[in-house]
Design an enzyme around this catalytic site. Structure first.
Site, PDB file in Angstrom:
ATOM      1  N   TRP A 354      -0.958  24.237  88.808  1.00 40.16           N
ATOM      2  CA  TRP A 354      -0.496  22.931  89.265  1.00 40.16           C
ATOM      3  C   TRP A 354       0.102  22.988  90.671  1.00 40.16           C
ATOM      4  O   TRP A 354       0.512  21.975  91.206  1.00 40.16           O
ATOM      5  CB  TRP A 354       0.559  22.389  88.291  1.00 40.16           C
ATOM      6  CG  TRP A 354       1.914  23.074  88.391  1.00 40.16           C
ATOM      7  CD1 TRP A 354       2.141  24.411  88.530  1.00 40.16           C
ATOM      8  CD2 TRP A 354       3.193  22.443  88.384  1.00 40.16           C
ATOM      9  NE1 TRP A 354       3.493  24.659  88.581  1.00 40.16           N
ATOM     10  CE2 TRP A 354       4.173  23.461  88.489  1.00 40.16           C
ATOM     11  CE3 TRP A 354       3.630  21.120  88.285  1.00 40.16           C
ATOM     12  CZ2 TRP A 354       5.538  23.208  88.512  1.00 40.16           C
ATOM     13  CZ3 TRP A 354       5.006  20.875  88.292  1.00 40.16           C
ATOM     14  CH2 TRP A 354       5.939  21.903  88.405  1.00 40.16           C
ATOM     15  N   ASP A 355       0.151  24.208  91.268  1.00 36.33           N
ATOM     16  CA  ASP A 355       0.814  24.384  92.562  1.00 36.33           C
ATOM     17  C   ASP A 355       0.234  23.491  93.652  1.00 36.33           C
ATOM     18  O   ASP A 355       0.876  23.263  94.690  1.00 36.33           O
ATOM     19  CB  ASP A 355       0.745  25.854  93.003  1.00 36.33           C
ATOM     20  CG  ASP A 355       1.348  26.796  91.971  1.00 36.33           C
ATOM     21  OD1 ASP A 355       1.066  26.606  90.779  1.00 36.33           O
ATOM     22  OD2 ASP A 355       2.098  27.703  92.362  1.00 36.33           O
ATOM     23  N   GLU A 493       8.983  27.642  82.414  1.00 34.91           N
ATOM     24  CA  GLU A 493       8.234  28.556  81.540  1.00 34.91           C
ATOM     25  C   GLU A 493       9.123  29.399  80.635  1.00 34.91           C
ATOM     26  O   GLU A 493       8.614  30.182  79.829  1.00 34.91           O
ATOM     27  CB  GLU A 493       7.340  29.452  82.393  1.00 34.91           C
ATOM     28  CG  GLU A 493       6.294  28.659  83.156  1.00 34.91           C
ATOM     29  CD  GLU A 493       5.195  29.520  83.735  1.00 34.91           C
ATOM     30  OE1 GLU A 493       5.467  30.683  84.056  1.00 34.91           O
ATOM     31  OE2 GLU A 493       4.068  28.999  83.864  1.00 34.91           O
ATOM     32  N   LYS A 613      13.784  28.594  83.981  1.00 37.33           N
ATOM     33  CA  LYS A 613      13.209  29.427  85.042  1.00 37.33           C
ATOM     34  C   LYS A 613      13.138  28.637  86.345  1.00 37.33           C
ATOM     35  O   LYS A 613      13.334  29.158  87.425  1.00 37.33           O
ATOM     36  CB  LYS A 613      11.801  29.841  84.610  1.00 37.33           C
ATOM     37  CG  LYS A 613      11.022  30.640  85.635  1.00 37.33           C
ATOM     38  CD  LYS A 613       9.637  30.965  85.096  1.00 37.33           C
ATOM     39  CE  LYS A 613       8.815  31.755  86.092  1.00 37.33           C
ATOM     40  NZ  LYS A 613       7.422  31.934  85.666  1.00 37.33           N
ATOM     41  N   GLN A 614      12.812  27.348  86.219  1.00 35.34           N
ATOM     42  CA  GLN A 614      12.546  26.552  87.416  1.00 35.34           C
ATOM     43  C   GLN A 614      12.808  25.080  87.130  1.00 35.34           C
ATOM     44  O   GLN A 614      12.977  24.686  85.983  1.00 35.34           O
ATOM     45  CB  GLN A 614      11.098  26.737  87.839  1.00 35.34           C
ATOM     46  CG  GLN A 614      10.097  26.178  86.836  1.00 35.34           C
ATOM     47  CD  GLN A 614       8.745  26.831  86.982  1.00 35.34           C
ATOM     48  OE1 GLN A 614       8.441  27.796  86.279  1.00 35.34           O
ATOM     49  NE2 GLN A 614       7.928  26.304  87.868  1.00 35.34           N
TER      50      GLN A 614
HETATM   51  C1  BGC Z   1       5.494  29.305  87.750  1.00 38.50           C
HETATM   52  C2  BGC Z   1       4.473  28.204  87.650  1.00 38.50           C
HETATM   53  C3  BGC Z   1       3.448  28.369  88.753  1.00 38.50           C
HETATM   54  C4  BGC Z   1       2.845  29.758  88.699  1.00 38.50           C
HETATM   55  C5  BGC Z   1       1.882  30.005  89.827  1.00 38.50           C
HETATM   56  C6  BGC Z   1       4.802  30.652  87.737  1.00 38.50           C
HETATM   57  O1  BGC Z   1       5.736  31.663  87.919  1.00 38.50           O
HETATM   58  O2  BGC Z   1       6.393  29.256  86.677  1.00 38.50           O
HETATM   59  O3  BGC Z   1       5.093  26.952  87.757  1.00 38.50           O
HETATM   60  O4  BGC Z   1       2.443  27.424  88.620  1.00 38.50           O
HETATM   61  O5  BGC Z   1       3.880  30.713  88.797  1.00 38.50           O
HETATM   62  O6  BGC Z   1       2.497  29.897  91.053  1.00 38.50           O
END
Ligand code: BGC
Length: 808
Positions: A354-355, A493, A613-614
């Site tokens: 989704w980046d 995540e 995590k984010q």
């Molecule tokens: C993040 C995701 C991201 C992926 C690729 C993961 O560590 O939690 O949100 O899409 O990395 O960058």
């Protein structure tokens, strides 16, 4: 110039993998890590070359289970170039005495330079200046130029130049248990007077790769008559050149390489194309001139000029540089997505996540043709997304969390925790919110460009099918009188299930539900932007009925959003989780960004805690203005009082470990208006993520393109408050103190607009054919903005120093 150069002094084996990733050269078609020419992959070096869209699948047996992975393949190494004085040893940095060593990435020209002086065992000192490019104008070409100067010796010299197809995918330590041999060597031969040809094929996807190379030596610009010897191995072709050199007289070696694959258009065969491209290429200097011109055109569109903050300026350019090397105007004609880790390493196997959500705003405002091409990558995989939805019992299209060649779900089912050594189930494919991101990207692209034909032929179909997916995954709960989305994961995540349940997934992730409501609303709105004929065509071919539209409207008003303690809950039941002992863990472990791994290694699980995590809920404040959100919440029947945002921001900032580099971007953004000092600190951290490898080892495996793009967007939109809405362009800058000025251009609906913020004045210049927005709002005051007009407005915009005075 320091603001255009990433420079390293000295050779440091421990830093080499990081430098290789950061010094990658590419052109959107392919990219090659900044590994030294003279070394193969070993403990220190990892030369890697990756083709946009160049994937292959392999199956490995892990703990008695077949694990299938699709990887972005490490292509034959075209770099090998080395030398030795007669009777001496081949150049090898770890064992050579290095007297001088400097490496520079020239961002303006797209050239990687290395200057060194080495002494061999016999005391022979040689100076070497290396330059390298991956051509931005002619995407199938790359070149190396070495200038060798014997400082204190004369005699015979041997130069070895090769193409090496014996490489594997082995750049990421934790994947090494998995099979990484993707290439089958086919041809290794010489051709013509001086050409080398290497052809290999990927084992499953059958992509045929052809590399052709020629290497010549020159003295005073005249070809040296050297003895040329062909060396060959299975998957390896080399030319050894032998000639004489004299003390103090430099010689130049030029290696020109052409790369084609069976994915190319307008070719007969990759091997013929490689030979032909090479034959027409010319010398290094001519290639450099064209290459530099192509870069200057890109910089004219994409540069952001800062005054005052030199390091920030350089890092920002580094980020723009890597964005343009991963996807460039050459991507427009390719069927490739934008991998989260660039074409710079093998982390996440080159998959697409989704980046894009963080990456497209940069391209939308500069080269929207690139966004369009990347959205078409998604459109081509719509049939697969439909199939994925169907297989899971849903309607419409369900895009995969990780995407590669054909759009099937590429997320691994098991992942390794390097801290505990255990292979664990991976539920991250439950991040259905990727669908909302794709719909969001479609809509924002359309808004930025007004590209009606795109919406009509591609965008609307994706929007409708994604809306249909959300409508089918949302289930009405008659007790609540609301629709619910159960069993999913949000962007965070760390949480993939409830600690009190054995079933993976969470219920009513607020971000997912609000995004789903937004998508349903946009799908309905998009219908009004289509002409009646196209609308009918789509309704007929997708089988959309009036009931579908009624359902979209109803669900978009009745999706559930959970709240607790006066804030939006990340998901339903979040309040039942335990508070995490942040300080105790920080003290014990120092870096706790990957708390999930730490806790799992302790026999615990992060699922039990209020620890993310984010950014998850906060993504909403990143993607929407407070007006837009207020509207969305009201439509959903929830009140949205002003204090909800700062309360929710504060709540989650204190409960997030920033285990993803995307997190700092979101945090900096949401703080931009309320706590400028902290926002700037977060942005500075985000700027350092890759250059300083703040996660300790992730950047050598590939850059974080979402975070890189995010930093650029934070400057162009976040710090300037740039917003285009309702025929109005708004600017509301809040520059950090160290930034004395900022100027850049944006492209809106096919027209350029120049913006300069400096010395308490904002200057906005619209191009001669500017086609709106026709109003400019700065500091609450409105000004007309017509074609060819230049508006200069005196404006007190706060700077970071002012914040302190305000106690912000
Ligand atoms: C993040 C995701 C991201 C992926 C690729 C993961 O560590 O939690 O949100 O899409 O990395 O960058």
């Amino acid at each position: 110039m320091a603001s255009w150069t990433l420079a390293y002094e000295g050779f440091d084996p421990d830093q080499e993998a990081l430098r290789e990733a950061l010094c990658t050269l590419g052109n959107g078609y392919f990219a090659t890590r900044g590994a030294v020419e003279e070394s193969d992959a070993d403990e220190t070096h990892y030369p890697g070359t990756y083709l946009a869209g160049g994937y292959n699948r392999l199956v490995t047996d892990i703990a008695g289970r077949p694990v299938e992975n699709e990887d972005l393949v490490n292509l034959p190494n075209w770099l090998p170039l080395t030398f030795r004085p007669e009777g001496g040893e081949w150049l090898n940095l770890p064992s050579t005495q290095i007297l001088v060593y400097r490496q520079e990435l020239d961002l303006e020209q797209g050239v990687l330079r290395r200057v060194m002086r080495v002494r061999d065992r016999e005391g022979r000192e040689t100076r070497l200046t290396a330059r390298r490019l991956v051509h931005m104008g002619s995407p199938h070409l790359a070149a190396i130029e070495w200038t060798l100067a014997p400082d204190n010796w004369s005699g015979g010299i041997e130069v070895l130049s090769a193409l090496d197809g014996r490489v594997t995918n082995s750049g990421v330590t934790r994947y090494r248990q998995l099979d990484g041999k993707h290439l089958i060597p086919l041809i290794a031969e010489e051709f013509g007077e001086d050409g080398l040809l290497l052809v290999a094929e990927t084992s499953q996807s059958r992509i045929r790769i052809a590399e052709a190379a020629q290497t010549h030596a020159y003295s005073n610009n005249e070809r040296i008559k050297s003895e040329r010897q062909f060396r060959q191995d299975h998957g390896y072709a080399a030319h050894a050149l032998s000639f004489e050199v004299a003390e103090g007289s430099p010689v130049t070696i030029e290696k020109i390489v052409a790369l084609h694959t069976s994915r190319d258009r307008a070719i007969s065969s990759p091997e013929q194309a490689a030979r032909n491209t090479l034959r027409k290429s010319g010398r290094f200097a001519a290639l450099l001139e064209d290459h530099t011109r192509a870069w200057s055109h890109l910089w004219r569109r994409c540069d952001i000029v800062m005054e005052g903050a030199q390091r920030t300026q350089m890092i920002l350019r580094l980020h723009i540089f890597h964005l343009l090397q991963t996807v460039s105007p050459h991507s427009v004609d390719l069927d490739a997505g934008v991998p989260a880790r660039g074409l710079h390493g093998e982390a996440y196997r080159g998959h697409i996540f989704w980046d894009e959500l963080f990456i497209f705003p940069f391209f939308n405002l500069r080269i929207p043709e690139i966004t369009r091409a990347l959205l078409c990558y998604r459109h081509r995989r719509l049939p697969m997304a439909r199939w994925l939805a169907h297989e899971s019992g849903y309607r419409g299209a369900m895009y995969p969390w990780q995407s590669g060649s054909d759009g099937r779900e590429e997320t691994q089912t098991l992942h390794l925790n390097p801290k505990s050594g255990r292979w664990l189930p991976d539920n991250s494919h439950l991040q259905r919110h990727v669908n909302a991101a794709i719909a969001y990207n479609v809509w924002r692209y359309y808004q930025a460009t007004g590209d009606h034909e795109f919406l009509s032929f591609y965008g609307a179909e994706m929007l409708f099918e994604i809306a249909r997916f959300w409508a089918s995954i949302a289930v009405f709960n008659p007790i609540r009188g609301r629709y619910e989305i159960r069993g999913v994961m949000g962007p965070d995540e760390f949480h993939d299930s409830y600690p009190w349940s054995d079933t993976p997934g969470l219920d009513n992730n607020a971000y997912t539900n609000v995004m789903a409501a937004w998508v349903l609303g946009r799908a309905l709105e998009a219908r009004n932007h289509l002409d009646a004929e196209r609308r009918t065509e789509l309704d007929e071919s997708l089988g959309l009925s009036a009931e579908d539209l009624v359902a979209w409207d109803e669900i978009s008003r009745k999706l559930m959003v959970p709240f607790h303690e006066g804030v939006i809950s990340q998901f339903e039941g979040y309040e039942r989780l335990l508070e995490f002992e942040w300080e105790a863990y920080r003290e014990r472990y120092g870096d706790i960004r990957r708390l999930d791994r730490i806790l799992e290694a302790e026999g615990d699980t992060v699922n039990r805690y209020k620890a993310s995590k984010q950014a998850d809920v906060l993504m909403l404040f990143y993607l929407f203005s407070s007006d837009e959100l207020g509207h969305l919440f009201n439509r959903l029947g929830y009140s949205f009082e002003k204090e909800l945002i700062p309360r929710t921001v504060d709540y989650y900032l204190r409960r997030t470990s920033n285990g993803s580099t995307l997190s700092g971007i979101v945090h900096s953004w949401v703080l931009a208006r309320s706590d400028r000092a902290e926002s700037w600190m977060q942005l500075k951290d985000a700027l350092e993520s890759d250059i300083a490898d703040v996660q300790g080892g992730t950047t050598p495996e590939g850059i974080h393109l979402g975070a890189m793009a995010g930093t650029v967007d934070l400057i162009q939109r976040g710090q300037t408050g740039l917003e285009i809405r309702d025929d109005t362009l708004r600017l509301d800058p809040c520059l950090p103190h160290e930034l004395q000025g900022l100027s850049f251009r944006i492209r809106h609906r096919g027209q350029w607009l120049d913006v300069e913020i400096k010395g308490g004045r904002i200057t906005v210049s619209a191009s001669e054919s500017w086609d709106g927005p026709s109003r400019l709002v700065i500091g609450g005051k409105s000004y007309p903005l017509g074609a060819g007009e230049v508006r200069q407005v005196a404006c007190h915009y706060p700077q970071r120093g002012d914040d302190r005075a305000e106690g912000g």
